[in-house]
Design an enzyme around this catalytic site. Structure first.
Site, PDB file in Angstrom:
ATOM      1  N   TYR A 156      -1.630  -0.658  10.380  1.00  0.00           N
ATOM      2  CA  TYR A 156      -1.660  -0.865   8.928  1.00  0.00           C
ATOM      3  C   TYR A 156      -0.349  -0.398   8.288  1.00  0.00           C
ATOM      4  O   TYR A 156       0.236  -1.099   7.466  1.00  0.00           O
ATOM      5  CB  TYR A 156      -2.839  -0.117   8.330  1.00  0.00           C
ATOM      6  CG  TYR A 156      -3.112  -0.458   6.889  1.00  0.00           C
ATOM      7  CD1 TYR A 156      -3.590  -1.713   6.528  1.00  0.00           C
ATOM      8  CD2 TYR A 156      -2.915   0.474   5.875  1.00  0.00           C
ATOM      9  CE1 TYR A 156      -3.852  -2.030   5.206  1.00  0.00           C
ATOM     10  CE2 TYR A 156      -3.175   0.170   4.544  1.00  0.00           C
ATOM     11  CZ  TYR A 156      -3.651  -1.085   4.213  1.00  0.00           C
ATOM     12  OH  TYR A 156      -3.912  -1.394   2.896  1.00  0.00           O
TER      13      TYR A 156
ATOM     14  N   SER B 240       0.866  -1.177   0.000  1.00  0.00           N
ATOM     15  CA  SER B 240       0.000   0.000   0.000  1.00  0.00           C
ATOM     16  C   SER B 240       0.901   1.225   0.000  1.00  0.00           C
ATOM     17  O   SER B 240       2.072   1.155   0.409  1.00  0.00           O
ATOM     18  CB  SER B 240      -0.888   0.006   1.249  1.00  0.00           C
ATOM     19  OG  SER B 240      -1.499   1.262   1.449  1.00  0.00           O
TER      20      SER B 240
END
Length: 257
Positions: free
Chosen positions: A134, A121
């Site tokens: 995350y 990501s």
């Protein structure tokens, strides 16, 4: 024709990638934990990965591209996230990809070829506040990918790491609920994104074909990455501003005496 295995292929980016590869005639083994795919694969299960390897050997006679796409979304302030939350995020997002790489590396070495595609990501490169779990998990996937790029290169194995910014997907369904206020912000960003999974998948397949290591498949990811590298003062100022916004929101939600 390439032989491709994709994890998390039932929906979102995984399904879009599978469709792109299949449309050009590649053989694709679509895996997920849900029904309706070619092979059930829980990426946290060593046994499931072993079964996938056996199927690839038997049905495909080898593998050209392993796409470690499956993962979960996460968000929240550090003091709101439980130990169980951290364990779940790291187990799925990091160890899931690690186990896939561990499982298929011996095959790639035997072949003297192969391409590992790890979907991380933009959060693995840029680390905004209130997303520590995350960010940490996706940064680990970036580091894993870079390490394997150099480690496996001498065997003819190439590696790519995909770092998109927000795009429309069902990833928000995997949020754990530890910090609902912060998670609502992430849901709004995902659902309100200009890009869909198919647009991201098109760029990913193009860059995988080009053997590109760092794949930034959208303009937002590329802009943020350049800002952090070449305009660090502006990047830091933006991140501190987001942190200050979180503080204001936290004070506003506190009970007034």
């Amino acid at each position: 024709m390439k032989r491709v295995l994709i994890t998390g292929g039932a929906s979102g980016l995984g399904a879009a990638l599978a469709a792109r590869f299949q449309a050009r005639g590649d053989r694709v083994l679509v895996t997920d934990v849900t029904e309706g795919v070619d092979q059930r694969l829980d990426i946290t299960s060593e046994a499931d990965w072993a079964a996938a390897l056996e199927r690839v050997r038997d049905d495909f006679g080898g593998l050209d591209i392993l796409v470690n796409n499956a993962g979960i979304a996460a968000g929240g302030r550090i003091d709101r996230l439980s130990a169980e939350h951290w364990q779940r995020v790291l187990t799925v997002n990091v160890l899931g990809a690690v186990t896939g790489c561990r499982t298929f590396t011996p095959l790639f070495k035997e072949q003297g070829s192969g391409h590992i595609v790890n979907v991380a990501s933009a959060a693995g490169l840029m680390h905004p506040p209130s997303m520590s779990s995350y960010n940490a998990s996706k940064a680990a996937v970036v580091a894993l990918s870079e390490s394997l790029r150099y480690e496996l290169g001498p065997w003819g194995v190439t590696v790519s790491v995909v770092c998109p910014s927000f795009f429309r997907t069902n990833l928000a369904q995997s949020l754990s609920g530890d910090d609902p206020q912060m998670e609502q912000g992430a849901i709004r960003l995902i659902n309100g994104a200009r890009r869909g999974a198919d647009e991201i998948a098109a760029r990913v397949v193009h860059d995988v074909d080009a053997r590109k290591f760092l794949i930034l498949p959208d303009s937002d990811a590329r802009t943020a990455y350049r800002a952090k590298r070449f305009a660090r003062f502006l990047y830091d100022r933006r991140m501190f501003a987001l942190g200050a916004k979180t503080r204001r929101e936290e004070r506003a939600e506190a009970p007034h005496e």
